[in-house]
Design an enzyme around this catalytic site. Structure first.
Site, PDB file in Angstrom:
ATOM      1  N   SER A 138       3.553   0.396   6.305  1.00  0.00           N
ATOM      2  CA  SER A 138       4.601  -0.472   5.659  1.00  0.00           C
ATOM      3  C   SER A 138       6.036   0.298   5.884  1.00  0.00           C
ATOM      4  CB  SER A 138       4.257  -0.462   4.154  1.00  0.00           C
ATOM      5  OG  SER A 138       5.156  -1.494   3.657  1.00  0.00           O
ATOM      6  N   HIS A 197       3.035  -4.386   6.881  1.00  0.00           N
ATOM      7  CA  HIS A 197       3.559  -5.387   6.183  1.00  0.00           C
ATOM      8  C   HIS A 197       5.175  -5.760   6.552  1.00  0.00           C
ATOM      9  CE1 HIS A 197       1.324  -2.737   2.708  1.00  0.00           C
ATOM     10  NE2 HIS A 197       0.630  -3.847   3.282  1.00  0.00           N
ATOM     11  N   ASP A 226      -1.420   0.151  -0.778  1.00  0.00           N
ATOM     12  CA  ASP A 226      -2.509  -0.839   0.183  1.00  0.00           C
ATOM     13  C   ASP A 226      -2.983   0.051   1.426  1.00  0.00           C
ATOM     14  OD1 ASP A 226      -3.836  -2.952   1.516  1.00  0.00           O
ATOM     15  OD2 ASP A 226      -2.194  -3.377   2.582  1.00  0.00           O
TER      16      ASP A 226
END
Length: 183
Positions: free
Chosen positions: A6, A33, A126
């Site tokens: 991310s 992401h 995540d």
């Protein structure tokens, strides 16, 4: 092979992906992401930096060795046991679609101990649950060294969920991929 990242992903992936040879023996599936309101620049950006083929994943596409596949914005990326890719608009996981957990869990279900997974820099949890699924299936789990990650939340969460994961610098991850997978 599956990779999740991310915040700081471009810098981290720029250390690893350009090192890999064009004939890398397995496909690489990557979830980063990306905000849904932005176009995904990842595939075009890395296409100019890598020897491997780089593309955005398409639904029902066969994942091939020597190709890097990025999840498209606003779609979960999954892989089936025959290496077919699937895209899903199921609900976000930990506010993310694409979700690293979704990709990693599908890879663990499909390939068990034959899959390697890497969690890189990021500012959410995540990927932690998905990396645990990879470990539980007997796969190889790697986590970017949290102290050197641009954002340490994701590597810390992954390392806590999967204590048997190898904690490595970006350079050591690239070295491992070259010596243990590409060789």
């Amino acid at each position: 092979m599956v990779i999740g990242a991310s915040a700081g992903a471009i810098q981290a992936l720029s250390v690893i992906l350009p090192e890999l040879p064009a004939d890398f023996p397995v496909p690489i599936l990557i979830v980063v992401h990306v905000p849904t309101d932005r176009s995904n620049i990842l595939a075009p950006l890395f296409e100019t930096r890598c020897r491997m083929i780089v593309r955005e994943a398409e639904d029902k596409e066969q994942a091939l060795p020597g190709v890097i596949y990025f999840a498209p914005p606003d779609y979960h990326l999954l892989v089936e046991s025959d290496a077919t890719l699937s895209l899903s608009t199921d609900e976000p996981v930990l506010y993310s679609r694409p979700s690293i957990d979704v990709l990693f869990e599908s890879a663990a279900d499909s390939f068990g101990d034959a899959v390697s997974a890497i969690i890189l820099t990021g500012a959410s949890a995540d990927g932690a649950r998905g990396l645990k699924a990879i470990c539980d299936a007997g796969g190889v789990a790697m986590v970017e060294e949290p102290e050197t990650a641009q954002a340490d939340t994701m590597p810390l969460a992954a390392a806590a969920a999967c204590p048997e994961a190898r904690i490595l610098t970006l350079e050591a991850i690239a070295d491992y991929l070259m010596k243990d997978i590409a060789a």
